[in-house]
Design a protein around this motif. Structure first.
Motif, PDB file in Angstrom:
ATOM      1  N   ALA A   1       0.826  -1.207   0.000  1.00 50.10           N
ATOM      2  CA  ALA A   1       0.000   0.000   0.000  1.00 50.10           C
ATOM      3  C   ALA A   1       0.859   1.254   0.000  1.00 50.10           C
ATOM      4  O   ALA A   1       0.547   2.242  -0.679  1.00 50.10           O
ATOM      5  N   THR A   2       1.962   1.227   0.746  1.00 45.84           N
ATOM      6  CA  THR A   2       2.828   2.406   0.822  1.00 45.84           C
ATOM      7  C   THR A   2       3.559   2.653  -0.484  1.00 45.84           C
ATOM      8  O   THR A   2       3.583   3.777  -0.992  1.00 45.84           O
ATOM      9  N   ARG A   3       4.151   1.599  -1.052  1.00 41.97           N
ATOM     10  CA  ARG A   3       4.974   1.777  -2.247  1.00 41.97           C
ATOM     11  C   ARG A   3       4.129   2.011  -3.492  1.00 41.97           C
ATOM     12  O   ARG A   3       4.452   2.869  -4.315  1.00 41.97           O
ATOM     13  N   VAL A   4       3.071   1.233  -3.647  1.00 36.37           N
ATOM     14  CA  VAL A   4       2.248   1.370  -4.849  1.00 36.37           C
ATOM     15  C   VAL A   4       1.291   2.550  -4.721  1.00 36.37           C
ATOM     16  O   VAL A   4       1.063   3.287  -5.683  1.00 36.37           O
ATOM     17  N   GLY A   5       0.719   2.723  -3.524  1.00 39.36           N
ATOM     18  CA  GLY A   5      -0.243   3.805  -3.336  1.00 39.36           C
ATOM     19  C   GLY A   5       0.392   5.137  -3.027  1.00 39.36           C
ATOM     20  O   GLY A   5      -0.322   6.133  -2.848  1.00 39.36           O
ATOM     21  N   GLY A   6       1.719   5.192  -2.983  1.00 39.73           N
ATOM     22  CA  GLY A   6       2.393   6.435  -2.624  1.00 39.73           C
ATOM     23  C   GLY A   6       2.647   7.359  -3.792  1.00 39.73           C
ATOM     24  O   GLY A   6       3.336   8.374  -3.631  1.00 39.73           O
ATOM     25  N   THR A   7       2.128   7.029  -4.969  1.00 35.74           N
ATOM     26  CA  THR A   7       2.337   7.888  -6.130  1.00 35.74           C
ATOM     27  C   THR A   7       1.068   7.922  -6.966  1.00 35.74           C
ATOM     28  O   THR A   7       0.293   6.962  -6.991  1.00 35.74           O
ATOM     29  N   LEU A   8       0.856   9.045  -7.657  1.00 38.16           N
ATOM     30  CA  LEU A   8      -0.255   9.166  -8.593  1.00 38.16           C
ATOM     31  C   LEU A   8       0.207   9.005 -10.036  1.00 38.16           C
ATOM     32  O   LEU A   8      -0.568   9.201 -10.963  1.00 38.16           O
ATOM     33  N   ASP A   9       1.454   8.638 -10.216  1.00 42.60           N
ATOM     34  CA  ASP A   9       1.987   8.337 -11.537  1.00 42.60           C
ATOM     35  C   ASP A   9       1.750   6.854 -11.801  1.00 42.60           C
ATOM     36  O   ASP A   9       2.291   5.990 -11.104  1.00 42.60           O
TER      37      ASP A   9
END
Length: 611
Positions: free
Chosen positions: A182-190
């Motif tokens: 969740a942190t790594r994948v959800g941490g960007t809007l790119d």
């Protein structure tokens, strides 16, 4: 038994049976004439033997060659053999695979130091080929004269406890993995970064190869309900280094559009919404399930022996799928592997779904702004202009900034810079409405303050759902002045020849669309060579900093009216506009002169040029 001879050849003398010991103790009691001390010795002897026989812990006593001298029922049951089949036989012969515990027993015999260890094994009669675990305490047995008699082993099965701990550990590891996802994948809007974060998380932890394919507006914009050919965008691909060589280049590119036939695993996973696992498929299965029938050789060249496809579901709809593969010595995908992978991809799908939606809206909005701002700009005679538009940095939504120039009768030119409140597609759409409205009103010949009042009234009557700030500058080179009016906008910067640049002091009116009216204007002298800079608040406003600080920094910028206008814009942007701004930055510079207008520049829609 000689303590110096570690391998006595005489057969061992097993312990007396419980029945023989009971009979012997009764005989001793009778022979002693029931003396109180004799009774006590007999009772203690029989109590100790009952403890050995009846305790739930398995107890075994071995001689120096690790031959069983005594085994209680608990240990015999754990080993899956009768007591009689233990006595006189060495431990490794009775229980194949007991090498580790036998080594511990030998070490205890050699050193005399007790040891407590956990060891695993599988009893010979156990029908289930699943490891079991025991806690064993090993103690050397010495005679009063120091002779080494053997070793005692007390064991208790701890399989359930270890499995429970292992279950808890796996659950904790899984929770940490899901949190990391969740942190790594959800941490960007790119979207590309989000997908790459997922493949980097999977390789090499779970697979030797991972790729993410998503539905794509230029290919297949929506997953089909039944198996059908699909064109998907490969957003990310990661491969682990391997002694078997790198993966072929054609399958390691991100960004390409991939075709998947109707019978492919990808088409199947997009319609069934369940994982598809291929462990060591034959060529016929690969031809059927591959993206195209011609890619069999490419798949074989990759060396992948097992592949799993897992759906990416967001808001109940498939948005793509993850492909993971193993090659070389990596094991096939077990059900437990697929379960973990499914949980990881389900958690990642939320972040990827949000990123895909944002990326689509961001690009749509940016294209809208580019389309509006790419219109060739025309000015009246004696006005030179230059403009620059910098979209918000990655991860920030594009706003509703715009600028415009309108050529009016009498050699006048109207400059317009505005900013619709909010971000995204709706802000860009509202921007186009305000831009068209002000251009239409400008052609009616209204003064700047009246123009703003009419625009405010009309926007309110049309019930536009966004308000906008705006600044107007009506330039008249022939008269040598400009009339300015503002609707809640940041003040322009005015630089006259041989004077210090200053922020224009204008009457402040409310933003457009409020319906409250109340706008004023101010006429400012602008002799030949004067420069006027209009801009949006993205240039001077920062999170955690008062906007007055940004305005002060702008006023202190060493702007020289005589310099080329692109150089002036570079100077201002280089000093004030940050890389990756959270808001759009729009600038429109104009300089008054004589003669026909100069059309050297228009909206610069690319990245900021170097200062």
């Amino acid at each position: 038994m000689n303590a110096l001879d570690p391998f006595p050849t005489a057969p061992p003398d097993p312990f007396l049976t419980s029945a023989a010991l009971r009979a012997l103790s009764e005989a001793v009691r009778d022979a002693a004439g029931r003396a109180p001390q004799a009774d006590r010795v007999v009772d203690e002897l029989r109590l100790g033997r009952r403890l050995l026989d009846e305790t739930p812990a398995g107890i075994g006593i071995l001689d120096q060659r690790l031959r069983y001298l005594y085994v209680n029922d608990a240990l015999a049951k754990a080993n899956g053999l009768p007591v009689e089949e233990h006595l006189g036989r060495p431990m490794p012969e009775v229980i194949p695979g007991s090498g580790p515990s036998a080594e511990v027993a030998r070490e205890v015999l050699r050193t005399g130091r007790p040891q407590v260890v956990v060891f695993d094994g599988r009893p010979p009669a156990d029908p289930v080929d699943v490891p079991r675990y025991w806690l064993g305490a090993f103690q050397r047995l010495d005679a009063d004269d120091g002779e080494v008699l053997g070793v005692a082993a007390i064991v208790m099965e701890v399989t359930d406890g270890i499995r429970q701990n292992e279950t808890l550990r796996r659950a904790q590891d899984r929770l940490e993995l899901l949190a990391e996802t969740a942190t790594r994948v959800g941490g960007t809007l790119d979207a590309a970064q989000a997908c790459r974060a997922l493949t980097d998380l999977l390789v090499p932890r779970f697979a030797d190869y991972a790729a993410v394919d998503v539905v794509d507006p230029e290919g297949t914009p929506r997953a089909p309900a039944t198996p059908a050919p699909v064109w998907l965008r490969r957003m990310a691909v990661t491969a682990a280094p391997s002694t078997h060589g790198p993966l072929p280049a054609p399958v390691t590119r991100g960004g390409e559009v991939i075709f998947h036939q109707a019978s492919s695993s990808m088409a199947r996973v997009l319609t069934e919404h369940e994982p598809v696992v291929l462990n060591r498929p034959d060529d016929d299965a690969v031809r059927l399930m591959a993206p195209t029938r011609q890619r069999l050789e490419r798949y074989r060249a990759m060396g992948l022996h097992s592949v799993a496809y897992l759906p990416l579901m967001h808001a109940g709809e498939p948005i793509g799928a993850v492909i993971v593969g193993r090659r070389g010595d990596s094991p096939e995908f077990a059900p437990a592997d697929v379960e973990v992978l499914a949980q990881v991809t389900a958690r990642a799908a939320t972040g990827i779904g949000h990123a895909l939606r944002y990326t689509h809206e961001h690009e749509t909005t940016l294209e809208m702004q580019r389309a509006f701002l790419a219109t060739p700009q025309r000015t009246g005679p004696g006005v030179e202009i230059a403009s620059r538009y910098l979209p918000a940095g990655r991860g920030a939504e594009v706003g509703g900034d715009w600028f415009d120039t309108v050529t009016l009768p009498g050699g006048r030119t109207l400059l317009v810079v505005g900013d619709v409140m909010g971000h995204g597609v709706r802000a860009a759409a509202a921007m186009s409405e305000y831009r068209s409205l002000i251009r239409t009103l400008a052609l009616q010949g209204l003064a700047p303050d009246r123009l703003l009042a009419e625009a405010d009234r009309t926007a309110h009557a049309l019930d536009l759902d966004r308000v906008a700030t705006c600044v107007l500058a009506l330039l008249d080179p022939g008269a040598g002045h400009a009339v300015l009016a503002t609707a809640g906008h940041v003040p322009p910067l005015l630089a006259r020849p041989d004077s210090v640049p200053e922020l224009a002091d204008l009457p402040v009116g409310p933003p457009l669309g409020t319906g409250t009216g109340g706008y004023g204007s101010r006429c400012l002298p602008m002799p030949q060579g004067s420069l006027l800079l209009l801009y949006t608040d993205g240039l001077v406003e920062r999170r955690g900093r008062d906007i007055d600080a940004g305005l002060t920094a702008l006023a202190a910028t060493p702007v020289t009216p005589g310099h080329p206008l692109p150089h002036v814009l570079d100077l201002v942007l280089g000093g004030l506009a940050p890389v990756g701004s959270e808001d759009d930055v729009t600038l429109l510079a104009a300089r008054l002169g004589h003669g026909p207008a100069s059309h050297a520049t228009a909206a610069d829609l690319g990245n900021r040029p170097p200062p």
